[in-house]
Design a protein around this motif. Structure first.
Motif, PDB file in Angstrom:
ATOM      1  N   PHE A 245      -1.670   9.438   3.382  1.00  0.00           N
ATOM      2  CA  PHE A 245      -1.667   7.849   3.749  1.00  0.00           C
ATOM      3  C   PHE A 245      -1.830   7.610   5.111  1.00  0.00           C
ATOM      4  O   PHE A 245      -2.492   6.729   5.572  1.00  0.00           O
ATOM      5  N   GLY A 246      -1.181   8.328   6.043  1.00  0.00           N
ATOM      6  CA  GLY A 246      -1.551   8.272   7.520  1.00  0.00           C
ATOM      7  C   GLY A 246      -2.735   8.307   7.827  1.00  0.00           C
ATOM      8  O   GLY A 246      -3.119   7.966   9.079  1.00  0.00           O
ATOM      9  N   GLN A 247      -3.764   8.937   7.066  1.00  0.00           N
ATOM     10  CA  GLN A 247      -4.954   9.173   7.220  1.00  0.00           C
ATOM     11  C   GLN A 247      -6.024   7.919   6.516  1.00  0.00           C
ATOM     12  O   GLN A 247      -6.702   7.368   7.157  1.00  0.00           O
ATOM     13  N   ALA A 248      -5.756   7.832   5.247  1.00  0.00           N
ATOM     14  CA  ALA A 248      -6.704   7.059   4.350  1.00  0.00           C
ATOM     15  C   ALA A 248      -6.385   5.688   4.857  1.00  0.00           C
ATOM     16  O   ALA A 248      -7.462   5.051   4.887  1.00  0.00           O
ATOM     17  N   TYR A 249      -5.122   5.176   5.054  1.00  0.00           N
ATOM     18  CA  TYR A 249      -4.983   3.929   5.244  1.00  0.00           C
ATOM     19  C   TYR A 249      -5.428   3.160   6.516  1.00  0.00           C
ATOM     20  O   TYR A 249      -6.324   2.348   6.614  1.00  0.00           O
ATOM     21  N   PRO A 250      -5.120   4.086   7.603  1.00  0.00           N
ATOM     22  CA  PRO A 250      -5.694   3.645   8.836  1.00  0.00           C
ATOM     23  C   PRO A 250      -7.318   3.459   9.048  1.00  0.00           C
ATOM     24  O   PRO A 250      -7.864   2.415   9.449  1.00  0.00           O
ATOM     25  N   ILE A 251      -8.024   4.605   8.329  1.00  0.00           N
ATOM     26  CA  ILE A 251      -9.614   4.514   8.298  1.00  0.00           C
ATOM     27  C   ILE A 251     -10.204   3.409   7.625  1.00  0.00           C
ATOM     28  O   ILE A 251     -10.794   2.724   7.938  1.00  0.00           O
ATOM     29  N   ALA A 252      -9.523   3.307   6.292  1.00  0.00           N
ATOM     30  CA  ALA A 252      -9.954   2.079   5.462  1.00  0.00           C
ATOM     31  C   ALA A 252      -9.725   0.674   6.028  1.00  0.00           C
ATOM     32  O   ALA A 252     -10.564  -0.137   6.006  1.00  0.00           O
ATOM     33  N   ARG A 253      -8.749   0.609   6.722  1.00  0.00           N
ATOM     34  CA  ARG A 253      -8.246  -0.764   7.171  1.00  0.00           C
ATOM     35  C   ARG A 253      -8.923  -1.063   8.825  1.00  0.00           C
ATOM     36  O   ARG A 253      -9.272  -2.111   9.120  1.00  0.00           O
ATOM     37  N   GLY A 254      -9.085   0.177   9.517  1.00  0.00           N
ATOM     38  CA  GLY A 254      -9.603   0.115  10.810  1.00  0.00           C
ATOM     39  C   GLY A 254     -10.991  -0.093  11.013  1.00  0.00           C
ATOM     40  O   GLY A 254     -11.639  -0.603  11.788  1.00  0.00           O
ATOM     41  N   SER A 255     -11.671   0.155   9.822  1.00  0.00           N
ATOM     42  CA  SER A 255     -12.994   0.314   9.871  1.00  0.00           C
ATOM     43  C   SER A 255     -13.513  -1.115   9.466  1.00  0.00           C
ATOM     44  O   SER A 255     -15.047  -1.490   9.523  1.00  0.00           O
TER      45      SER A 255
ATOM     46  N   PHE B 205      -6.418   7.424  -1.593  1.00  0.00           N
ATOM     47  CA  PHE B 205      -4.955   8.135  -1.796  1.00  0.00           C
ATOM     48  C   PHE B 205      -5.037   9.336  -2.316  1.00  0.00           C
ATOM     49  O   PHE B 205      -4.043   9.904  -2.247  1.00  0.00           O
ATOM     50  N   ARG B 206      -5.801   9.570  -3.323  1.00  0.00           N
ATOM     51  CA  ARG B 206      -5.763  10.947  -4.231  1.00  0.00           C
ATOM     52  C   ARG B 206      -6.343  11.960  -3.235  1.00  0.00           C
ATOM     53  O   ARG B 206      -5.748  13.107  -2.977  1.00  0.00           O
ATOM     54  N   LEU B 207      -7.420  11.602  -2.279  1.00  0.00           N
ATOM     55  CA  LEU B 207      -7.974  12.782  -1.665  1.00  0.00           C
ATOM     56  C   LEU B 207      -7.353  12.950  -0.038  1.00  0.00           C
ATOM     57  O   LEU B 207      -7.244  14.092   0.531  1.00  0.00           O
ATOM     58  N   GLY B 208      -6.913  12.014   0.404  1.00  0.00           N
ATOM     59  CA  GLY B 208      -6.283  12.137   1.681  1.00  0.00           C
ATOM     60  C   GLY B 208      -4.797  11.623   1.917  1.00  0.00           C
ATOM     61  O   GLY B 208      -3.907  11.022   1.136  1.00  0.00           O
TER      62      GLY B 208
ATOM     63  N   VAL C 168     -10.818   0.828  -6.912  1.00  0.00           N
ATOM     64  CA  VAL C 168     -11.053   1.978  -7.233  1.00  0.00           C
ATOM     65  C   VAL C 168     -11.316   3.116  -6.150  1.00  0.00           C
ATOM     66  O   VAL C 168     -10.888   4.206  -6.160  1.00  0.00           O
ATOM     67  N   LEU C 169     -11.802   2.494  -4.960  1.00  0.00           N
ATOM     68  CA  LEU C 169     -12.092   3.209  -3.903  1.00  0.00           C
ATOM     69  C   LEU C 169     -10.835   3.676  -3.095  1.00  0.00           C
ATOM     70  O   LEU C 169     -10.422   4.751  -2.597  1.00  0.00           O
TER      71      LEU C 169
ATOM     72  N   ASN D 206       0.914  -1.090   0.124  1.00  0.00           N
ATOM     73  CA  ASN D 206       0.230  -0.102  -0.094  1.00  0.00           C
ATOM     74  C   ASN D 206       1.108   1.103   0.006  1.00  0.00           C
ATOM     75  O   ASN D 206       0.699   2.132  -0.679  1.00  0.00           O
ATOM     76  N   ALA D 207       2.118   1.180   0.713  1.00  0.00           N
ATOM     77  CA  ALA D 207       2.931   2.430   0.546  1.00  0.00           C
ATOM     78  C   ALA D 207       3.443   2.512  -0.841  1.00  0.00           C
ATOM     79  O   ALA D 207       3.648   3.811  -1.229  1.00  0.00           O
ATOM     80  N   ILE D 208       3.775   1.425  -1.503  1.00  0.00           N
ATOM     81  CA  ILE D 208       4.369   1.498  -2.706  1.00  0.00           C
ATOM     82  C   ILE D 208       3.352   2.059  -3.596  1.00  0.00           C
ATOM     83  O   ILE D 208       3.658   3.215  -4.448  1.00  0.00           O
ATOM     84  N   ALA D 209       1.959   1.719  -3.551  1.00  0.00           N
ATOM     85  CA  ALA D 209       0.875   2.532  -4.367  1.00  0.00           C
ATOM     86  C   ALA D 209       0.798   3.763  -3.997  1.00  0.00           C
ATOM     87  O   ALA D 209       0.494   4.417  -4.880  1.00  0.00           O
ATOM     88  N   HIS D 210       0.711   4.203  -2.757  1.00  0.00           N
ATOM     89  CA  HIS D 210       0.764   5.689  -2.320  1.00  0.00           C
ATOM     90  C   HIS D 210       1.882   6.530  -2.954  1.00  0.00           C
ATOM     91  O   HIS D 210       1.688   7.631  -3.476  1.00  0.00           O
ATOM     92  N   ARG D 211       3.192   5.948  -3.176  1.00  0.00           N
ATOM     93  CA  ARG D 211       4.337   6.500  -3.551  1.00  0.00           C
ATOM     94  C   ARG D 211       4.388   6.838  -4.913  1.00  0.00           C
ATOM     95  O   ARG D 211       4.976   7.639  -5.272  1.00  0.00           O
TER      96      ARG D 211
END
Length: 281
Positions: free
Chosen positions: A85-95, A80-83, A74-75, A20-25
């Motif tokens: 990494f430290g915000q989008a990734y934890p919310i997506a996985r933590g929910s 990753f476009r809108l937020g 897609v989501l 996921n970090a690679i995808a964000h990078r």
């Protein structure tokens, strides 16, 4: 949740956060997910040559999961476009873990006992703490949060589908191989239709790192699918999302995002939750 299953899922968490970090990078998210999805499909095709073909009763789950995975990609791209990494990734996985626990109880009739339920609850509290820390110091980006939450719902959906599918398949390796093929071709097909003659030029600069991300993605989910044949879905989902802690650490080291004491306390809750799930196993 035996020690071997726990180790496999924790390793999956590390590899998942890494891809996921690679995808964000990769700045262009379509380029990143084309390489990761297409590379995953190629790896799946190779694995399919050596694995047992999944049983017929597994295919409805596999195909439904492949569709949900495309929605997830897609989501995730949008998140990753809108937020950050430290915000989008934890919310997506933590929910996702709590939704998995509810779905598993209704669909798979897996109701966690007291220790496992306490472990899941503590782990989710820790994961939520990491996610909320990602919102600290700035007004909420509701579009990014909404996309991340929708991503989490898609994660929960394909987790349950794949848990049921891999158990019916008779071959966890065969299931992951064909799942990678089925889910991995959609984004590359769209990208080629969009870029046409520019496709190679768009992909070449990131080919190496993108294919590394693909290999990590396949390895991460293969480990999770194997674990789902050995233990209940909800504890695995909660344990897998320890990748959030890894993701937060990656964000701090590579993206210069703060980790901080609250995330350390959240990580402590996660560790206690893991211990309770192990006790339940």
């Amino acid at each position: 949740m035996t020690p071997l299953v726990t180790a496999a899922v924790l390793l999956a968490a590390v590899t998942h956060a890494s891809w996921n970090a690679i995808a964000h990078r990769i700045t262009d998210k379509l380029v990143g997910f084309t390489l990761i999805g297409g590379g995953g499909a190629l790896i799946g095709a190779v694995l399919a040559c050596f694995a047992e073909f999944p049983a017929a009763q597994a295919w409805p789950y596999l195909l439904a999961s492949a569709f949900v995975h495309v929605v997830y990609f897609v989501l995730l791209m949008k998140s990753f476009r809108l937020g950050d990494f430290g915000q989008a990734y934890p919310i997506a996985r933590g929910s996702a873990p709590l939704v998995v626990a509810v779905l598993a109880a209704f669909v798979a009739h897996e109701v966690p006992d007291g220790w496992a339920a306490a472990g899941i609850a503590l782990s989710c509290a820790g994961l939520t703490g990491v996610a909320l820390w990602g919102l600290r110091g700035s007004p909420p980006n509701w579009a990014a949060i909404g996309a991340a939450l929708a991503t989490g719902l898609s994660i929960a959906t394909y987790t349950v589908l794949d848990g049921l599918g891999v158990r019916a398949s008779g071959s966890s390796l065969g299931y992951i191989a064909w799942l990678m093929v089925a889910e991995g071709i959609a984004v590359p097909v769209y990208a080629v239709r969009r870029w046409r003659r520019e496709t190679v030029a768009m992909l070449r600069p990131f080919a190496g790192v993108g294919l590394l991300g693909a290999a990590l993605s396949v390895a991460a989910y293969a480990l999770v699918l194997w674990a789902q044949t050995k233990a209940e879905l909800a504890p695995i989902a909660a344990l897998r999302e320890s990748s959030i802690i890894v993701g937060a650490a990656i964000g701090a080291v590579f993206f210069k995002e703060r980790f901080g004491a609250p995330r350390m306390m959240a990580a402590g809750l996660l560790v206690i939750g893991i211990g309770l799930m192990l006790h339940a196993g």
